[in-house]
Design a protein around this motif. Structure first.
Motif, short mmCIF file in Angstrom:
data_model
loop_
_atom_site.label_atom_id
_atom_site.label_comp_id
_atom_site.label_asym_id
_atom_site.label_seq_id
_atom_site.Cartn_x
_atom_site.Cartn_y
_atom_site.Cartn_z
N ASP A 283 -1.14 -26.84 2.40
CA ASP A 283 0.06 -26.99 2.55
C ASP A 283 0.17 -25.55 1.33
OD1 ASP A 283 2.33 -26.86 1.95
OD2 ASP A 283 2.61 -28.71 1.13
N PRO A 284 0.24 -24.45 1.92
CA PRO A 284 0.03 -23.06 1.31
C PRO A 284 1.38 -23.03 0.36
CG PRO A 284 -0.60 -22.36 2.58
CD PRO A 284 -0.10 -24.43 2.91
N GLU A 285 2.41 -23.64 0.57
CA GLU A 285 3.90 -23.68 -0.13
C GLU A 285 3.64 -24.54 -1.56
OE1 GLU A 285 6.58 -22.03 0.92
OE2 GLU A 285 6.15 -20.91 2.15
N ARG A 286 3.22 -25.99 -1.42
CA ARG A 286 3.02 -26.48 -2.42
C ARG A 286 1.90 -26.94 -3.90
NH1 ARG A 286 7.00 -28.82 0.82
NH2 ARG A 286 5.09 -30.33 2.47
N THR A 287 0.62 -26.05 -2.64
CA THR A 287 -0.04 -26.37 -3.37
C THR A 287 -0.84 -25.76 -3.50
OG1 THR A 287 -1.47 -27.27 -1.54
CG2 THR A 287 -0.61 -28.63 -2.57
N ALA A 288 -2.43 -25.17 -4.59
CA ALA A 288 -2.68 -24.29 -4.50
C ALA A 288 -4.69 -24.98 -4.73
CB ALA A 288 -2.74 -23.08 -5.65
N GLU A 289 -5.60 -24.04 -5.07
CA GLU A 289 -6.80 -24.58 -4.79
C GLU A 289 -7.48 -23.51 -5.71
OE1 GLU A 289 -9.42 -26.67 -2.51
OE2 GLU A 289 -7.86 -25.94 -0.88
N GLU A 290 -8.38 -23.73 -6.94
CA GLU A 290 -8.87 -23.69 -7.41
C GLU A 290 -10.44 -22.87 -7.08
OE1 GLU A 290 -11.62 -24.32 -12.28
OE2 GLU A 290 -9.68 -25.28 -11.78
N LEU A 291 -10.44 -21.73 -7.51
CA LEU A 291 -11.40 -21.47 -6.68
C LEU A 291 -12.86 -20.26 -8.15
CD1 LEU A 291 -10.18 -18.72 -4.50
CD2 LEU A 291 -10.96 -21.01 -4.02
N ALA A 292 -12.33 -20.75 -9.22
CA ALA A 292 -13.31 -19.94 -9.87
C ALA A 292 -12.71 -19.69 -11.48
CB ALA A 292 -14.13 -18.44 -9.57
N SER A 293 -13.19 -19.30 -12.52
CA SER A 293 -12.68 -18.91 -13.73
C SER A 293 -12.52 -17.00 -13.55
CB SER A 293 -12.78 -19.21 -14.84
OG SER A 293 -14.05 -19.15 -15.05
N LEU A 294 -11.91 -16.16 -14.43
CA LEU A 294 -12.34 -15.31 -14.81
C LEU A 294 -13.69 -14.80 -15.91
CD1 LEU A 294 -8.42 -14.09 -15.79
CD2 LEU A 294 -9.68 -13.68 -13.79
N ALA A 295 -14.30 -15.99 -15.71
CA ALA A 295 -15.50 -15.73 -17.02
C ALA A 295 -16.76 -15.79 -15.32
CB ALA A 295 -15.18 -16.48 -17.77
N ASP A 296 -16.18 -16.43 -14.48
CA ASP A 296 -17.51 -15.84 -13.30
C ASP A 296 -17.13 -14.71 -12.89
OD1 ASP A 296 -18.38 -18.95 -13.72
OD2 ASP A 296 -15.81 -19.53 -12.73
N VAL A 297 -16.61 -13.81 -12.95
CA VAL A 297 -16.56 -12.96 -12.53
C VAL A 297 -17.36 -12.07 -13.65
CG1 VAL A 297 -15.45 -10.63 -11.36
CG2 VAL A 297 -14.39 -13.57 -11.59
N ARG A 298 -18.47 -10.87 -13.00
CA ARG A 298 -19.30 -10.22 -13.61
C ARG A 298 -19.24 -8.99 -12.85
NH1 ARG A 298 -24.73 -12.07 -13.66
NH2 ARG A 298 -24.28 -13.47 -12.42
N PRO A 299 -18.90 -7.72 -14.03
CA PRO A 299 -18.42 -7.54 -15.19
C PRO A 299 -16.65 -7.79 -15.04
CG PRO A 299 -18.05 -5.57 -14.41
CD PRO A 299 -19.27 -6.05 -13.56
N PRO A 300 -16.11 -8.35 -15.89
CA PRO A 300 -14.47 -9.11 -15.38
C PRO A 300 -13.24 -7.63 -16.12
CG PRO A 300 -14.87 -9.35 -18.01
CD PRO A 300 -16.81 -8.62 -17.38
N ALA A 301 -13.72 -6.62 -15.45
CA ALA A 301 -12.70 -5.94 -15.37
C ALA A 301 -11.42 -6.00 -13.81
CB ALA A 301 -13.31 -4.23 -14.89
N PRO A 302 -10.30 -5.52 -14.12
CA PRO A 302 -9.91 -5.85 -13.39
C PRO A 302 -9.75 -5.24 -11.85
CG PRO A 302 -8.09 -5.13 -15.27
CD PRO A 302 -10.41 -4.34 -14.92
N HIS A 303 -10.44 -4.26 -11.93
CA HIS A 303 -10.72 -4.04 -9.92
C HIS A 303 -11.78 -5.08 -9.23
CE1 HIS A 303 -13.74 -1.55 -11.79
NE2 HIS A 303 -14.47 -1.88 -11.13
N ASN A 304 -12.73 -5.25 -11.10
CA ASN A 304 -13.99 -6.27 -9.98
C ASN A 304 -13.30 -7.47 -9.51
OD1 ASN A 304 -16.36 -5.80 -9.31
ND2 ASN A 304 -16.92 -7.36 -10.94
N VAL A 305 -12.01 -8.51 -9.95
CA VAL A 305 -12.05 -9.27 -10.35
C VAL A 305 -11.21 -8.94 -8.70
CG1 VAL A 305 -9.52 -10.65 -10.98
CG2 VAL A 305 -11.13 -10.14 -12.90
N ALA A 306 -10.26 -8.05 -9.19
CA ALA A 306 -9.79 -7.95 -7.09
C ALA A 306 -11.12 -8.10 -5.96
CB ALA A 306 -9.21 -6.79 -6.94
N ASN A 307 -11.61 -7.32 -6.14
CA ASN A 307 -13.49 -6.98 -5.64
C ASN A 307 -13.27 -8.88 -5.15
OD1 ASN A 307 -13.47 -4.64 -5.35
ND2 ASN A 307 -15.14 -4.58 -7.16
#
Length: 482
Positions: A283-307
């Motif tokens: 139900d995308p209108e009302r719910t969201a699922e957690e996938l990971a945290s920013l700390a899981d992304v290495r390196p945590p630069a914005p463009h790499n979070v987008a990747n």
């Protein structure tokens, strides 16, 4: 004759059948050439390779192909008489005489990716990634997520394994169930029937304009990845990504956005310090699922979070579990020379982003640090650097320029960052990087970052971007680290 080309039914069985006995020309002996020749020979084709070079490397590459049954012409550029199909290396420009002659004669020209697609098993799933920057990182992240989900997945393309080698069954008839495919604009230009399950254009910025003849045809080549029926994964912050999905994609196919902001229904994005999914939930209108945290992304630069978000969307498109996204990011090892911390010396961080070979990539790297001594220069390939310098000016402590086109960077700095001290290193010899790093160290203060993000290709001074990054790391090592 060898075993049949594919043990499973190929995606285009009529094309596979036509190869038997067909005269096929392979243009170029680059990375993709030899595996293409071997695949064609397995299919029964009569293969002639045309390679413009006639040097030691070309002769070494030709020997095993001749032994396998191919004819190889070195130092030539003519279309062999009677050719019924040309499979070109990605680097050959459309205006190459052999390719022009083929087009004039009505001979079909395809690339290695198109050949792999037509011959691959019909039940093999392709997830495709293109864009000016971030392709290799994203495809590796995607591979790690899929494997964490228990999928038999392989990253292919410009990441090391040629597509044709992974797409076709081996001698035992086995083949990967899922391919995470990195695609260049060159490869997409020569693809006509490619239909990935899902695909993304991460971003588009000026690059390879000399090959394509301008930004519009370069972008249009990228847009071919959005084929009929393909799930369209788009970067909501990149106008080209959304435009290409609308113009080239299938309006009936799902459209999934990725954003560094709070995602809307149909998007994946960031909420506080979490990567969340509002596209593939019940139900995308009302719910969201957690996938990971920013700390899981290495390196945590914005463009790499987008990747990471793009990879997550592609993985989720084939049903990968949310936990697999986090596990994949944890297993992912960043490639060398991509925002790699080299050392800290006298309170100054030294970072190698030699892979930033165009202004768009350098801009993404520069935004990750508040106070930068920027090492830049090389071959700009016709790209404009004015906007890059204008945007980076507030965070520049200084700049050290090297390479053939450094004068264009120097002029842009004089116009858009006139207060920034600039050191121009004219030396192009093997020890030039030592002087570059020494000059950068002289400009830096504790808390600064000396950032190698050249915004340019390396071949004027180094064999490739990897060698440039290695020289940088060696020069930093000579300074002595904390």
């Amino acid at each position: 004759m060898d075993a049949p080309l594919v043990a499973a039914a190929p995606r285009d069985p009529a094309f596979a059948a036509r190869l038997d006995g067909a005269p096929v020309c392979v243009a170029g002996l680059g990375v993709s050439g030899p595996p293409v020749v071997r695949a064609l020979l397995r299919g029964g084709a009569e293969v002639t390779v045309v390679e413009a070079r006639d040097d030691d490397a070309a002769r070494r590459a030709a020997e095993p192909l001749r032994a396998a049954g191919a004819r190889v012409t070195l130092g030539g550029a003519d279309l062999p008489p009677g050719t019924g199909l040309v499979v070109t290396s990605p680097g050959w420009r459309p205006d190459a005489p052999l390719l022009v002659a083929a087009a004039d004669a009505g001979v079909e020209v395809i690339g290695d990716v198109e050949l792999a697609w037509r011959l691959s098993p019909a039940d093999q799933t392709w997830l495709a990634i293109t864009g000016t920057n971030g392709k290799t990182t994203t495809v590796r992240m995607l591979e790690a997520m899929l494997r964490a989900d228990g999928r038999d997945a392989v990253a292919v393309g410009n990441v090391g394994t040629p597509v044709i080698e992974a797409a076709l069954p081996g001698p035992d008839g086995r083949y990967p169930a899922v391919l995470a495919v990195e695609l260049s604009s060159f490869q997409l230009h020569w693809s006509s029937s490619l239909r990935p399950h899902a695909a993304t254009v991460l971003n588009v910025a000026a690059d390879h304009l000399d090959w394509h003849g301008g930004l519009e045809p370069y972008a249009a080549a990228k847009g071919r990845v959005y084929a009929p029926g393909t799930v369209r994964v788009v970067n909501t912050a990149d106008p080209w990504s959304a435009r290409l999905a609308a113009e080239h994609g299938d309006p009936a196919a799902p459209l999934v956005g990725f954003t560094l902001g709070t995602p809307r229904p149909g998007e994946v994005g960031v909420v506080e310090d979490l990567l969340v999914d509002r596209a593939f939930t019940a139900d995308p209108e009302r719910t969201a699922e957690e996938l990971a945290s920013l700390a899981d992304v290495r390196p945590p630069a914005p463009h790499n979070v987008a990747n990471a978000l793009a990879a997550a969307a592609l993985a989720r498109s084939v049903g990968a579990a949310p936990a697999a996204v986090r596990a994949g990011l944890a297993a992912f090892a960043p490639e060398p020379h991509r925002i790699a911390h080299v050392a800290q010396v006298a309170g100054v961080d030294y970072v190698d982003d030699s892979k930033a070979t165009n202004p768009h990539a350098a801009a993404a790297s520069l935004t990750a640090y508040p106070s930068v001594v920027w090492i830049a220069g090389g071959l700009l390939k016709g790209a404009d650097v004015a906007e890059l310098v204008r945007a980076a000016a507030p965070r520049l402590r200084g700049a050290v320029l090297l390479g053939r086109d450094r004068d264009r960077l120097r002029d842009a700095l004089a116009e858009h960052a006139p207060g920034v001290p600039v050191v121009d290193v004219a030396d192009t010899g093997p020890d030039a990087m030592a002087g570059v790093v020494a000059a950068a160290a002289g400009l830096a203060r504790p808390g600064d970052t000396v950032l190698l993000a050249p915004a340019a290709a390396s071949m004027d001074m180094f064999p490739d971007y990897k060698a440039r990054g290695d020289r940088f790391a060696a020069a930093v090592g000579a300074l002595g680290g904390d």
